[in-house]
Design a protein around this motif. Sequence first.
Motif, PDB file in Angstrom:
ATOM      1  N   ASP A  13       0.865  -1.177   0.000  1.00 41.76           N
ATOM      2  CA  ASP A  13       0.000   0.000   0.000  1.00 41.76           C
ATOM      3  C   ASP A  13       0.904   1.230   0.000  1.00 41.76           C
ATOM      4  O   ASP A  13       1.531   1.551   1.022  1.00 41.76           O
ATOM      5  CB  ASP A  13      -0.910  -0.007   1.225  1.00 41.76           C
ATOM      6  N   PRO A  14       1.010   1.947  -1.124  1.00 46.93           N
ATOM      7  CA  PRO A  14       1.932   3.090  -1.189  1.00 46.93           C
ATOM      8  C   PRO A  14       1.569   4.220  -0.247  1.00 46.93           C
ATOM      9  O   PRO A  14       2.400   5.095   0.027  1.00 46.93           O
ATOM     10  CB  PRO A  14       1.830   3.538  -2.659  1.00 46.93           C
ATOM     11  N   ASP A  15       0.331   4.216   0.268  1.00 46.50           N
ATOM     12  CA  ASP A  15      -0.087   5.280   1.185  1.00 46.50           C
ATOM     13  C   ASP A  15       0.064   4.901   2.652  1.00 46.50           C
ATOM     14  O   ASP A  15      -0.358   5.667   3.527  1.00 46.50           O
ATOM     15  CB  ASP A  15      -1.552   5.650   0.903  1.00 46.50           C
ATOM     16  N   ALA A  16       0.633   3.741   2.933  1.00 45.45           N
ATOM     17  CA  ALA A  16       0.845   3.304   4.314  1.00 45.45           C
ATOM     18  C   ALA A  16       2.346   3.321   4.601  1.00 45.45           C
ATOM     19  O   ALA A  16       3.080   2.436   4.149  1.00 45.45           O
ATOM     20  CB  ALA A  16       0.266   1.908   4.528  1.00 45.45           C
ATOM     21  N   PRO A  17       2.847   4.304   5.341  1.00 46.53           N
ATOM     22  CA  PRO A  17       4.296   4.438   5.562  1.00 46.53           C
ATOM     23  C   PRO A  17       4.939   3.196   6.165  1.00 46.53           C
ATOM     24  O   PRO A  17       6.064   2.832   5.782  1.00 46.53           O
ATOM     25  CB  PRO A  17       4.401   5.644   6.501  1.00 46.53           C
ATOM     26  N   ASP A  18       4.263   2.541   7.111  1.00 47.93           N
ATOM     27  CA  ASP A  18       4.854   1.354   7.740  1.00 47.93           C
ATOM     28  C   ASP A  18       5.061   0.238   6.726  1.00 47.93           C
ATOM     29  O   ASP A  18       6.099  -0.438   6.729  1.00 47.93           O
ATOM     30  CB  ASP A  18       3.959   0.865   8.882  1.00 47.93           C
ATOM     31  N   ILE A  19       4.063   0.022   5.846  1.00 53.68           N
ATOM     32  CA  ILE A  19       4.181  -1.037   4.841  1.00 53.68           C
ATOM     33  C   ILE A  19       5.257  -0.683   3.824  1.00 53.68           C
ATOM     34  O   ILE A  19       6.042  -1.543   3.407  1.00 53.68           O
ATOM     35  CB  ILE A  19       2.821  -1.263   4.156  1.00 53.68           C
ATOM     36  N   VAL A  20       5.311   0.570   3.412  1.00 51.38           N
ATOM     37  CA  VAL A  20       6.350   1.001   2.481  1.00 51.38           C
ATOM     38  C   VAL A  20       7.734   0.755   3.080  1.00 51.38           C
ATOM     39  O   VAL A  20       8.643   0.259   2.407  1.00 51.38           O
ATOM     40  CB  VAL A  20       6.167   2.485   2.123  1.00 51.38           C
ATOM     41  N   ALA A  21       7.888   1.082   4.374  1.00 53.87           N
ATOM     42  CA  ALA A  21       9.182   0.878   5.035  1.00 53.87           C
ATOM     43  C   ALA A  21       9.548  -0.598   5.095  1.00 53.87           C
ATOM     44  O   ALA A  21      10.711  -0.973   4.897  1.00 53.87           O
ATOM     45  CB  ALA A  21       9.141   1.468   6.446  1.00 53.87           C
ATOM     46  N   ASP A  22       8.553  -1.454   5.379  1.00 51.26           N
ATOM     47  CA  ASP A  22       8.816  -2.890   5.417  1.00 51.26           C
ATOM     48  C   ASP A  22       9.274  -3.401   4.056  1.00 51.26           C
ATOM     49  O   ASP A  22      10.235  -4.176   3.956  1.00 51.26           O
ATOM     50  CB  ASP A  22       7.556  -3.649   5.845  1.00 51.26           C
ATOM     51  N   TYR A  23       8.580  -2.999   2.988  1.00 48.67           N
ATOM     52  CA  TYR A  23       8.961  -3.436   1.648  1.00 48.67           C
ATOM     53  C   TYR A  23      10.368  -2.958   1.293  1.00 48.67           C
ATOM     54  O   TYR A  23      11.166  -3.707   0.719  1.00 48.67           O
ATOM     55  CB  TYR A  23       7.948  -2.936   0.620  1.00 48.67           C
ATOM     56  N   GLU A  24      10.669  -1.718   1.627  1.00 45.76           N
ATOM     57  CA  GLU A  24      11.997  -1.187   1.303  1.00 45.76           C
ATOM     58  C   GLU A  24      13.090  -1.918   2.072  1.00 45.76           C
ATOM     59  O   GLU A  24      14.205  -2.096   1.568  1.00 45.76           O
ATOM     60  CB  GLU A  24      12.040   0.312   1.611  1.00 45.76           C
ATOM     61  N   ALA A  25      12.765  -2.367   3.302  1.00 49.26           N
ATOM     62  CA  ALA A  25      13.761  -3.055   4.114  1.00 49.26           C
ATOM     63  C   ALA A  25      13.971  -4.497   3.692  1.00 49.26           C
ATOM     64  O   ALA A  25      15.051  -5.059   3.898  1.00 49.26           O
ATOM     65  CB  ALA A  25      13.344  -3.013   5.591  1.00 49.26           C
ATOM     66  N   VAL A  26      12.947  -5.110   3.079  1.00 47.74           N
ATOM     67  CA  VAL A  26      12.981  -6.551   2.842  1.00 47.74           C
ATOM     68  C   VAL A  26      13.176  -6.918   1.374  1.00 47.74           C
ATOM     69  O   VAL A  26      14.062  -7.706   1.024  1.00 47.74           O
ATOM     70  CB  VAL A  26      11.677  -7.200   3.379  1.00 47.74           C
ATOM     71  N   VAL A  27      12.334  -6.376   0.491  1.00 49.62           N
ATOM     72  CA  VAL A  27      12.287  -6.846  -0.895  1.00 49.62           C
ATOM     73  C   VAL A  27      13.569  -6.462  -1.633  1.00 49.62           C
ATOM     74  O   VAL A  27      13.929  -5.286  -1.713  1.00 49.62           O
ATOM     75  CB  VAL A  27      11.055  -6.275  -1.623  1.00 49.62           C
ATOM     76  N   GLY A  28      14.234  -7.447  -2.145  1.00 54.95           N
ATOM     77  CA  GLY A  28      15.490  -7.223  -2.832  1.00 54.95           C
ATOM     78  C   GLY A  28      16.698  -7.260  -1.923  1.00 54.95           C
ATOM     79  O   GLY A  28      17.835  -7.261  -2.399  1.00 54.95           O
ATOM     80  N   ARG A  29      16.476  -7.308  -0.611  1.00 54.48           N
ATOM     81  CA  ARG A  29      17.585  -7.327   0.346  1.00 54.48           C
ATOM     82  C   ARG A  29      17.780  -8.702   0.981  1.00 54.48           C
ATOM     83  O   ARG A  29      18.799  -8.939   1.628  1.00 54.48           O
ATOM     84  CB  ARG A  29      17.346  -6.290   1.447  1.00 54.48           C
ATOM     85  N   LEU A  30      16.775  -9.575   0.847  1.00 56.38           N
ATOM     86  CA  LEU A  30      16.864 -10.927   1.385  1.00 56.38           C
ATOM     87  C   LEU A  30      16.786 -11.932   0.236  1.00 56.38           C
ATOM     88  O   LEU A  30      15.995 -11.748  -0.689  1.00 56.38           O
ATOM     89  CB  LEU A  30      15.711 -11.212   2.347  1.00 56.38           C
TER      90      LEU A  30
END
Length: 449
Positions: A182-199
């Motif tokens: 959800d691009p409008d949910a800061p917590d979800i955006v932060a989770d995706y940025e921390a995880v996707v492509g990094r693990l």
Amino acid sequence: MNPPSDLAHDVREMRERMERKTSSSWFREKRREITDLAAYDRDRGAERLARLLATARERVPRYRALRDREPVGLTDFPLTRKSDLRAHFLDSISRDATGLMEPGRFFLTQTSGSTGQPVALLSTAETGGLSNDVIRERFSAHLGLPDSGTVLNVGLLFGGTPLLEPVMLPRPYVKCNLGGFDPDAPDIVADYEAVVGRLPVDLVTGTSSRVIALARYCADRGLRLRPQGVVATYEHMPDSGRRLVEETFDCRVTMLYATSETGYAAWECRAGRMHFQDDFVLPEITPAGDEETGEIVLTQLLSTPMPVIRYVTGDLAPRPTTCDCGLPGTVTDGLLGRSGSSLVGADGAAYSPYALLAALCAAGLPDYQVVQHEPGLLDLVTVGAPEHAAATARSVNSRLGEHFGPGRGFRLRHRPEGAFVLTAGGKRNPVVQRLEVAQAPERTRYIHS
């Protein structure tokens, strides 16, 4: 969910704890039990069915009318619907002659109520998850997954679900729970940025629409994930979404079929057909309007504490066929849709909602509901700023018009001022159908559009 300060460190630490647990006698015993049952065994399935029916007939008050009949087979038992599970909960529990339940550790589970009110089921700690673990082990082997690794889960999550979660059975995996983007949910955006492509990710799993949204997220950002398996559940994955996922992840999609009441039941082979695991969950495909289509009725063969016999799922499928892929079990060419949430077109035909729901979710509408009061017209209820939802409705309507043509299918009417319709248990279902739906196969298939 907030990402940990050092994700790689936390994953490494969790894996080390899991590795220590794999040397325990508990883990070795459970793995041995799952491995022993992983080979498909039709004879063992017949034994489980006989034991289940005998238990139900002799010990379950709901079936006392069958005690004096000889012989008694599966079709002698009545069909079971959600309303029956609610109305006969106490009468459906196995009891001895004194009225006591059999010894064991019991727990209650509650279904999601996705097509109506939720229901409670009784199971045992010994057998409650065994069939699910065995079937998961079977399709893990079918997909060639490693013995341990990391799974990226974009499924439906309960509140408070941690970002990282250890899953020991059937194989020890670190599970990373992201939910839907959800691009409008800061917590979800932060989770995706921390995880996707990094693990590193060995398996991607989740609802079809969220798997598509994850693929689009990766494609838009040039992120490279190379899982060995992509498993989608819950809803239709249209052909366009399947192509996007498979091209983005360089991995084919496997659809997994399950219900809350009976657990994992079937999965899609490489030929695109569904294979039911008959030695754990026995299917019937009963007539539903014509000779080519049937309604899926399931019997959970390990449900002796509270037998779930001939459960009417509400899902439709073509009648059984054959497949030369090598997988055993009852085969159907693909699910056709869920009758209880079908949409009624302007032409009076029934249509599956799943392609539409996938499009709405992929467009970034996390809070919405589709309500139908008249043929061919769907009320799209949303909350928050209406501009994006209105633009989405216009875009989707344009595509629907191109797909259906005049006088067929359905269109959206945006209702930002509307209120969500909730079930008695407070659940918000994505589709609320106020019309009588014709008993006919849905036009948009569940597996292939």
